[in-house]
Scaffold this active site. Structure first.
Site, short mmCIF file in Angstrom:
data_model
loop_
_atom_site.label_atom_id
_atom_site.label_comp_id
_atom_site.label_asym_id
_atom_site.label_seq_id
_atom_site.Cartn_x
_atom_site.Cartn_y
_atom_site.Cartn_z
N THR A 16 -102.22 0.09 -5.71
CA THR A 16 -103.68 0.24 -5.76
C THR A 16 -104.04 1.44 -6.62
O THR A 16 -103.25 2.36 -6.80
CB THR A 16 -104.26 0.41 -4.34
OG1 THR A 16 -103.88 1.68 -3.80
CG2 THR A 16 -103.80 -0.71 -3.42
N ALA A 18 -104.50 1.25 -9.84
CA ALA A 18 -103.45 1.09 -10.86
C ALA A 18 -103.89 1.36 -12.29
O ALA A 18 -103.05 1.36 -13.19
CB ALA A 18 -102.88 -0.34 -10.78
N GLY A 23 -101.60 6.04 -10.35
CA GLY A 23 -101.41 4.60 -10.22
C GLY A 23 -100.99 3.96 -11.52
O GLY A 23 -100.14 3.04 -11.53
N SER A 145 -101.32 14.08 -0.22
CA SER A 145 -101.55 15.27 -1.05
C SER A 145 -101.05 16.49 -0.30
O SER A 145 -100.99 16.49 0.94
CB SER A 145 -103.04 15.43 -1.35
OG SER A 145 -103.32 16.68 -1.96
N TYR A 158 -112.18 15.51 0.70
CA TYR A 158 -110.89 15.03 0.21
C TYR A 158 -109.75 15.56 1.09
O TYR A 158 -108.86 14.80 1.49
CB TYR A 158 -110.70 15.47 -1.24
CG TYR A 158 -109.43 14.98 -1.88
CD1 TYR A 158 -109.36 13.72 -2.46
CD2 TYR A 158 -108.28 15.78 -1.90
CE1 TYR A 158 -108.18 13.27 -3.05
CE2 TYR A 158 -107.11 15.34 -2.49
CZ TYR A 158 -107.06 14.09 -3.07
OH TYR A 158 -105.90 13.65 -3.64
#
Length: 338
Positions: A16, A18, A23, A145, A158
Site C-alpha cells: 500500500t 506504492a 512504498g 516509525s 502522526y
C-alpha cells in the site's frame, strides 16, 4: 502451524502507498528481485505509469486504486491479488499521511483523517491479510516509525498513530501466534527518510516543513521490508539515527524531552524552501508522487544498524549499543553536574 516464508522471488506482495516514497522503493525493489507485486495507492495516474514502467522491463505487477481508510476498498485489494496471481504471500501496510503543527493548531477533523489512514488503514489491511493468510502462511509487515517510540513536537497526530500501530502490531502478533496461524508479523520502524512526506503533509507552521537529519534513502526501508517478507522478525529499525533516538528516549526520556523542546521545531523547518508545489498537502486527495523529496539534501544509502539486525541473534549487538548509549549519557550527566 510453523511459520515458513518463501524466498522473495517466489512471493506475491501487496504494497500500500506504492506510488511514493518508501512504498515506491519497496515496489521497485521487489519487482527487480523477481517478486510479483499488487501496487495499491489513491493516485490512479501514478499507478498506471508505475505498472507500464515496470511491466515494460518484464516485471510482474498489477495495480489497485484504493484509499486504505475505506475497509471495502481494502477488501477489493485482496480480490485483485487473487484474480491476478491466485493470492498473496506478504502484505505490507505502508500507506501513511501526516500534518505539521501543534495539537491545538491541527483541526480535529485532520487528527481523525490521519488516524483513518495511518491506524485504521493498517487495521483494515492487517485483518484482510490475516484472514487470507491463515490457510497458507505468510507475512504481514507494518511500516511504523521511530516516532512510535519517541514523540516529536509539531507532529502529534502522526506520532499518536505510530504509537497505536505498534500496539496494534503487537496485539495482532500475539493473537495469530495463539491461533497457530503461521503468519510472521513485523513492525518496521524507519527513522527520517528522504521521501515527499514533508511536502505531502498538511502544514500549519509558519515555515515549510522538513525532516531532520540524519536522513536515509527510501531504499533502506525497502531493504528492511523485503528482508522481513522472507525472514521472520519482530521489529526492524531502518536507519541507525532512528535507533539511537529510540534508545535515548528509553534511557533518558526527560533529557529527550528537553532536547526536543529546545530544537525540535527548528529542526523540522526549511525557511524559504517549500519544495514542489504540485506535491503540497495530500491529506484528503492524492497529489504528485515521487520516490524522494524535491529538495537537495544528503541521504544515506545504507544502514549498518539494519544490517546488524538481519543476523540471526541481533539482541546481543543491540544490547551493546544500548549499554554504550547509557554510558555516554551518564558521562554527560555527570559532566553537567560539575
Amino acid at each position: 502451524m510453523t511459520t515458513t516464508l518463501k524466498p522473495l522471488r517466489e512471493q506475491v506482495l501487496v504494497v500500500t502507498g506504492a506510488t511514493s516514497g518508501n512504498g515506491l522503493a519497496i515496489t521497485e525493489a521487489a519487482v527487480a528481485r523477481g517478486a510479483a507485486v499488487v501496487a495499491v495507492a489513491r493516485n490512479a495516474a501514478a499507478l498506471d505509469a508505475l505498472r507500464a514502467r515496470l511491466a515494460a522491463d518484464g516485471g510482474r505487477i498489477t495495480i489497485c486504486v484504493a484509499d486504505v481508510s475505506d475497509a471495502e476498498a481494502v477488501e477489493r485489494v485482496a480480490t485483485t491479488a487473487i484474480d491476478a496471481f491466485g493470492g498473496f504471500d506478504s502484505w505490507i501496510n505502508n500507506a501513511g499521511t501526516g500534518t505539521y503543527g501543534t495539537l491545538e493548531q491541527v483541526p480535529v477533523a485532520d487528527h481523525r483523517r490521519v488516524f483513518d489512514v495511518n491506524y485504521f488503514g493498517v487495521l483494515h489491511g492487517s485483518l484482510v491479510a490475516a484472514r487470507h493468510l491463515r490457510t497458507r502462511g505468510g507475512a504481514i509487515i507494518n511500516v511504523g516509525s521511530i516516532l512510535g517510540d519517541r514523540s516529536i513536537v509539531q507532529q502529534g497526530p502522526y506520532c499518536a498513530t505510530k504509537h497505536a500501530v505498534q500496539a496494534l502490531t503487537d496485539t495482532l502478533r500475539m493473537e495469530l501466534e495463539t491461533a497457530g496461524a503461521g503468519i510472521s508479523v513485523t513492525l518496521v520502524k524507519p527513522g527520517a527518510i528522504d521521501t515527499p512526506f514533508p511536502e505531502h503533509a498538511r502544514n500549519f507552521m509558519d515555515q515549510p516543513p522538513r525532516l531532520p537529519q540524519p536522513l536515509y534513502a527510501p531504499q533502506v526501508v525497502a531493504d528492511a521490508v523485503l528482508f522481513a517478507c522472507a525472514h521472520p522478525r519482530r521489529t526492524l529499525y531502518a536507519g541507525g539515527g532512528g535507533l539511537l533516538a529510540s534508545l535515548m528516549a528509553q534511557v533518558a526520556p526527560r533529557l529527550s524531552d528537553f532536547v526536543m523542546e529546545a530544537g525540535g521545531t527548528r529542526a523540522q523547518q526549511k525557511p524559504g524552501d517549500a519544495g514542489d508545489p504540485a506535491r503540497r498537502d495530500n491529506l484528503d486527495q492524492p497529489r504528485a508522487d515521487a520516490l524522494r523529496g524535491s529538495r537537495d539534501v544528503f541521504a544515506r544509502k545504507s544502514s549498518i544498524a539494519l544490517q546488524i539486525q538481519k543476523v540471526p541473534s541481533p539482541l546481543l549487538v543491540l544490547g551493546v549499543l544500548g549499554a554504550g548509549a547509557a554510558v555516554v549519557l551518564g558521562r554527560r550527566r555527570r559532566g553537567a553536574g560539575r
